[in-house]
Write a protein that holds these residues in place. Structure first.
Motif, mmCIF file in Angstrom:
data_model
loop_
_atom_site.group_PDB
_atom_site.id
_atom_site.type_symbol
_atom_site.label_atom_id
_atom_site.label_comp_id
_atom_site.label_asym_id
_atom_site.label_seq_id
_atom_site.Cartn_x
_atom_site.Cartn_y
_atom_site.Cartn_z
ATOM 1 N N CYS A 115 44.846 12.242 -19.386
ATOM 2 C CA CYS A 115 44.678 10.835 -20.065
ATOM 3 C C CYS A 115 43.132 10.225 -18.852
ATOM 4 C CB CYS A 115 44.918 10.659 -21.209
ATOM 5 S SG CYS A 115 45.493 12.001 -21.770
ATOM 6 N N ALA A 116 44.388 9.668 -18.147
ATOM 7 C CA ALA A 116 43.287 9.165 -16.928
ATOM 8 C C ALA A 116 42.283 9.171 -16.301
ATOM 9 C CB ALA A 116 44.638 8.170 -16.254
ATOM 10 N N LEU A 117 42.012 10.417 -16.335
ATOM 11 C CA LEU A 117 41.028 10.694 -15.499
ATOM 12 C C LEU A 117 39.312 10.450 -16.565
ATOM 13 C CD1 LEU A 117 41.991 14.012 -14.100
ATOM 14 C CD2 LEU A 117 42.144 11.558 -12.651
ATOM 15 N N PRO A 118 38.831 11.279 -17.251
ATOM 16 C CA PRO A 118 37.869 10.990 -17.831
ATOM 17 C C PRO A 118 37.625 8.706 -18.052
ATOM 18 C CG PRO A 118 39.386 11.356 -19.323
ATOM 19 C CD PRO A 118 40.231 11.286 -18.073
ATOM 20 N N VAL A 119 38.648 8.128 -17.732
ATOM 21 C CA VAL A 119 38.681 6.731 -18.186
ATOM 22 C C VAL A 119 37.431 5.823 -16.807
ATOM 23 C CG1 VAL A 119 40.078 4.482 -18.347
ATOM 24 C CG2 VAL A 119 40.725 6.676 -19.567
ATOM 25 N N PHE A 120 38.192 7.181 -15.488
ATOM 26 C CA PHE A 120 37.449 6.334 -14.361
ATOM 27 C C PHE A 120 36.273 6.256 -14.419
ATOM 28 C CE2 PHE A 120 41.816 7.435 -12.497
ATOM 29 C CZ PHE A 120 42.070 6.571 -11.848
ATOM 30 N N PRO A 121 35.075 6.939 -15.005
ATOM 31 C CA PRO A 121 33.292 7.143 -14.743
ATOM 32 C C PRO A 121 33.492 5.075 -15.290
ATOM 33 C CG PRO A 121 34.104 9.333 -14.638
ATOM 34 C CD PRO A 121 35.447 8.421 -15.310
ATOM 35 N N GLN A 122 34.065 4.995 -16.404
ATOM 36 C CA GLN A 122 33.516 4.383 -17.711
ATOM 37 C C GLN A 122 34.291 3.058 -17.037
ATOM 38 O OE1 GLN A 122 34.941 7.215 -18.949
ATOM 39 N NE2 GLN A 122 32.505 7.615 -19.411
ATOM 40 N N SER A 123 35.746 2.960 -16.521
ATOM 41 C CA SER A 123 36.464 1.764 -15.996
ATOM 42 C C SER A 123 36.817 1.987 -15.006
ATOM 43 C CB SER A 123 37.097 0.671 -16.811
ATOM 44 O OG SER A 123 37.926 -0.035 -16.474
ATOM 45 N N TYR A 124 36.565 1.640 -13.869
ATOM 46 C CA TYR A 124 37.802 2.380 -12.388
ATOM 47 C C TYR A 124 38.717 1.277 -12.884
ATOM 48 C CZ TYR A 124 39.446 3.057 -8.371
ATOM 49 O OH TYR A 124 39.719 2.941 -6.481
ATOM 50 N N LEU A 125 38.764 0.103 -12.806
ATOM 51 C CA LEU A 125 40.321 -0.721 -12.542
ATOM 52 C C LEU A 125 41.326 -0.389 -13.969
ATOM 53 C CD1 LEU A 125 42.131 -3.343 -11.987
ATOM 54 C CD2 LEU A 125 40.416 -4.503 -13.411
ATOM 55 N N LEU A 126 40.770 0.347 -14.946
ATOM 56 C CA LEU A 126 42.097 0.513 -15.756
ATOM 57 C C LEU A 126 41.987 2.322 -16.009
ATOM 58 C CD1 LEU A 126 42.974 -0.104 -18.761
ATOM 59 C CD2 LEU A 126 40.573 1.827 -20.245
ATOM 60 N N GLY A 127 41.820 2.698 -15.248
ATOM 61 C CA GLY A 127 41.141 4.183 -14.910
ATOM 62 C C GLY A 127 42.496 4.137 -14.105
ATOM 63 N N LEU A 128 43.032 3.185 -13.082
ATOM 64 C CA LEU A 128 43.801 3.088 -11.913
ATOM 65 C C LEU A 128 45.154 2.590 -12.737
ATOM 66 C CD1 LEU A 128 44.337 2.966 -9.058
ATOM 67 C CD2 LEU A 128 43.760 0.987 -8.726
ATOM 68 N N LEU A 129 45.199 1.849 -13.399
ATOM 69 C CA LEU A 129 45.776 0.830 -13.820
ATOM 70 C C LEU A 129 46.950 2.407 -14.781
ATOM 71 C CD1 LEU A 129 44.827 -2.382 -15.213
ATOM 72 C CD2 LEU A 129 46.270 -2.257 -14.021
ATOM 73 N N ILE A 130 45.904 2.801 -15.764
ATOM 74 C CA ILE A 130 46.610 3.776 -16.417
ATOM 75 C C ILE A 130 47.609 5.346 -15.769
ATOM 76 C CG2 ILE A 130 46.326 6.314 -17.994
ATOM 77 C CD1 ILE A 130 43.730 4.007 -19.457
ATOM 78 N N SER A 131 46.246 5.124 -14.534
ATOM 79 C CA SER A 131 47.313 6.555 -13.552
ATOM 80 C C SER A 131 48.329 5.644 -12.800
ATOM 81 C CB SER A 131 46.455 6.701 -12.698
ATOM 82 O OG SER A 131 44.874 7.085 -12.558
ATOM 83 N N VAL A 132 48.241 4.665 -12.432
ATOM 84 C CA VAL A 132 49.470 3.892 -11.833
ATOM 85 C C VAL A 132 50.972 3.772 -12.843
ATOM 86 C CG1 VAL A 132 50.685 1.373 -10.910
ATOM 87 C CG2 VAL A 132 48.422 2.277 -10.559
ATOM 88 N N LEU A 133 50.793 3.191 -13.906
ATOM 89 C CA LEU A 133 51.389 3.755 -15.608
ATOM 90 C C LEU A 133 52.008 5.303 -15.032
ATOM 91 C CD1 LEU A 133 54.183 2.392 -16.564
ATOM 92 C CD2 LEU A 133 51.921 3.010 -18.924
ATOM 93 N N ALA A 134 51.685 6.574 -15.042
ATOM 94 C CA ALA A 134 51.494 7.529 -15.654
ATOM 95 C C ALA A 134 52.885 8.697 -13.868
ATOM 96 C CB ALA A 134 50.140 9.112 -15.312
ATOM 97 N N TYR A 135 51.743 7.423 -12.573
ATOM 98 C CA TYR A 135 52.670 8.034 -11.750
ATOM 99 C C TYR A 135 54.292 7.326 -11.531
ATOM 100 C CZ TYR A 135 48.905 11.664 -10.451
ATOM 101 O OH TYR A 135 48.396 12.317 -10.107
ATOM 102 N N THR A 136 54.286 6.051 -12.243
ATOM 103 C CA THR A 136 54.992 5.788 -12.249
ATOM 104 C C THR A 136 56.466 6.396 -13.185
ATOM 105 O OG1 THR A 136 54.839 3.695 -11.563
ATOM 106 C CG2 THR A 136 57.039 3.733 -12.565
ATOM 107 N N LEU A 137 55.965 6.945 -13.966
ATOM 108 C CA LEU A 137 56.693 8.045 -15.242
ATOM 109 C C LEU A 137 56.920 9.132 -14.304
ATOM 110 C CD1 LEU A 137 55.107 6.749 -18.078
ATOM 111 C CD2 LEU A 137 57.513 6.590 -17.690
ATOM 112 N N ILE A 138 56.642 9.440 -13.767
ATOM 113 C CA ILE A 138 56.452 10.976 -13.273
ATOM 114 C C ILE A 138 57.869 11.584 -12.264
ATOM 115 C CG2 ILE A 138 54.923 12.917 -11.185
ATOM 116 C CD1 ILE A 138 52.789 11.729 -12.944
ATOM 117 N N GLY A 139 57.313 9.671 -11.214
ATOM 118 C CA GLY A 139 58.469 9.543 -9.997
ATOM 119 C C GLY A 139 59.772 9.183 -11.337
ATOM 120 N N LEU A 140 60.133 8.663 -11.910
ATOM 121 C CA LEU A 140 61.197 8.739 -12.832
ATOM 122 C C LEU A 140 61.816 9.682 -12.910
ATOM 123 C CD1 LEU A 140 60.540 4.591 -14.417
ATOM 124 C CD2 LEU A 140 62.041 4.934 -12.604
ATOM 125 N N GLY A 141 61.315 10.447 -13.875
ATOM 126 C CA GLY A 141 61.070 11.811 -13.960
ATOM 127 C C GLY A 141 61.770 12.765 -13.625
#
Length: 426
Positions: free
Chosen positions: A91-117
């Motif tokens: 879901c974070a990928l289509p956010v990057f073209p509109q807001s790089y910072l927001l896309g990055l923040l969502i991605s960081v949270l996502a990959y944190t969950l992936i690592g924990l899982g």
């Protein structure tokens, strides 16, 4: 009681589910960031490095399941976190073209969950296998479950590759949602009631985590094997984040074609693992140490071949070279995993999960480090070299690490450790 063959296969479906989700986050999403979104390769490298860095928690997960028992809850809980993280990453990928910072923040949270899982689910699953599998079945259990994981990776990558073209963000999110939903359901069904009658359910152990980890690290075999895992897995994962971008930038592959290429590579891994099992079982050829060394040397040669295909560009036979790399990767991996399963039950009692967690953490550090270094090197080299030369230089560096891992395996691995068997022992 110990695991039956049917129960071992059931738990293998958890590995299959883990692989199916992870391959999307490390291959498909990575390629789309670099090629379709024109983001630097270091960005997905850092995100994947984050998910591997979070897996430094693996010794804790293993220790918790050692001391408290009831590993099933950690397996299911980890899978839920992994599924949520993977869907969020898509879901974070289509956010990057509109807001790089927001896309990055969502991605960081996502990959944190992936690592924990991955850390919670994967480590607890391996600990469950190590503690509830009869000694003569441990190597076979490792082979079976890893074959199933690689099968899941290959089938997922191949299937997604067929459906993702023509690419659109909405289609990607839909496909990822279907995959994570199926994987979560499969996991719940696979572990349902398996643990209830097994010896893995124990009374809580009051030993503090630091003391338990110290006990394991003091064991020479465990310590040396941890170092070997780090070196060999650094080599194994250096190409993970750059192979699909290499196919897209140098050979003109579409997103679907490069995802299918990843599936073909993992198909090669499956064949390599299966070949070792058949040869070792039917023909009784070689010890685990020999298969590890052969796999490492073969992987180095395949990477050299992939490098030399770069200057040829579109039309070059990249697919068979990548399958060959996967074949030798699988040969190396199944032998190393068989050694890991055998060593997990050695040393201090009730520390199987802690040992698996320690080796899992070493693998996670190596995977994150290797992927990040590979992506970073490509970005730097592309500033002064052609795409083919930049990627090729990294592949040759990876080949050199595989040769170093071969030398270390020759020095530290037991010459007499038997090869994995796919049939019940005595």
């Amino acid at each position: 009681m110990t695991l039956s063959w049917f129960q071992i296969v059931r738990l293998g479906f958890v590995q299959m589910a883990l692989g199916a989700i992870v391959v999307l986050t490390t291959s498909t999403l990575n390629r789309i960031m670099v090629v379709e979104l024109s983001l630097p390769a270091i960005l997905p490298g850092l995100l994947v490095g984050l998910h591997y860095g979070i897996q430094l928690s693996r010794p804790h997960w293993g220790f918790y399941s050692d001391t408290g028992g009831h590993r099933t809850r950690w397996i299911i809980g980890g899978m839920l976190a992994l599924a949520a993280g993977a869907f969020m990453a898509a879901c974070a990928l289509p956010v990057f073209p509109q807001s790089y910072l927001l896309g990055l923040l969502i991605s960081v949270l996502a990959y944190t969950l992936i690592g924990l899982g991955v850390g919670a689910s994967g480590t607890s699953l391996l600990a469950l296998l190590a503690t509830t599998t009869a000694p003569h079945r441990r190597a076979a259990a490792a082979t079976i479950t890893w074959l199933m994981m690689i099968f899941g990776i290959a089938v997922t990558a191949g299937t997604v590759g067929q459906f993702i073209d023509p690419y659109s963000p909405a289609l990607l999110i839909k496909i990822v949602g279907i995959v994570v939903g199926i994987a979560t359901l499969v996991t719940c069904l696979a572990v349902w009631r398996v643990e209830r009658t097994l010896i893995a359910i124990r009374e809580p152990d009051p030993t503090p985590f630091r003391q338990g980890l110290k006990e394991v690290w003091s064991e020479r075999k465990a310590r040396n094997f941890t170092i070997f895992v780090f070196l060999s897995m650094t080599a194994y994962f250096m190409q993970e984040l750059i192979l699909e971008p290499y196919a897209g930038l140098v050979f003109g592959f579409t997103p679907g074609q490069s995802t299918s290429l990843s599936g073909a590579q993992n198909g090669g891994v499956f064949l390599g693992m299966l070949s070792v099992g058949i040869l070792a079982t039917g023909l009784k050829i070689g010890a685990l140490r020999n298969w590890v060394m052969t796999g490492c040397v073969g992987s180095a040669l395949a990477l050299t071949l992939i490098t030399f295909l770069g200057p040829l560009g579109p039309g070059a036979p990249l697919l068979p070279a990548v399958v060959l790399l996967g074949f030798f990767n699988g040969m190396f991996a199944v032998a190393a995993i068989g050694s890991m399963m055998a060593l997990a039950a050695e040393g201090a009692a009730r520390r199987e999960g802690t040992r698996m967690g320690l080796w899992g953490a070493a693998q996670a550090i190596a995977a994150g480090f290797g992927g990040l270094v590979g992506a970073g090197m490509v970005d730097l080299l592309r500033l002064s070299l052609s795409d083919a030369q930049a990627f090729g230089t990294v592949f040759l560096a990876e080949a050199a690490l595989f040769i170093a891992a071969t030398a270390m395996a020759a020095k530290i691995m037991d010459r007499t450790m038997p090869s994995p068997t796919l049939v019940p022992g005595e």
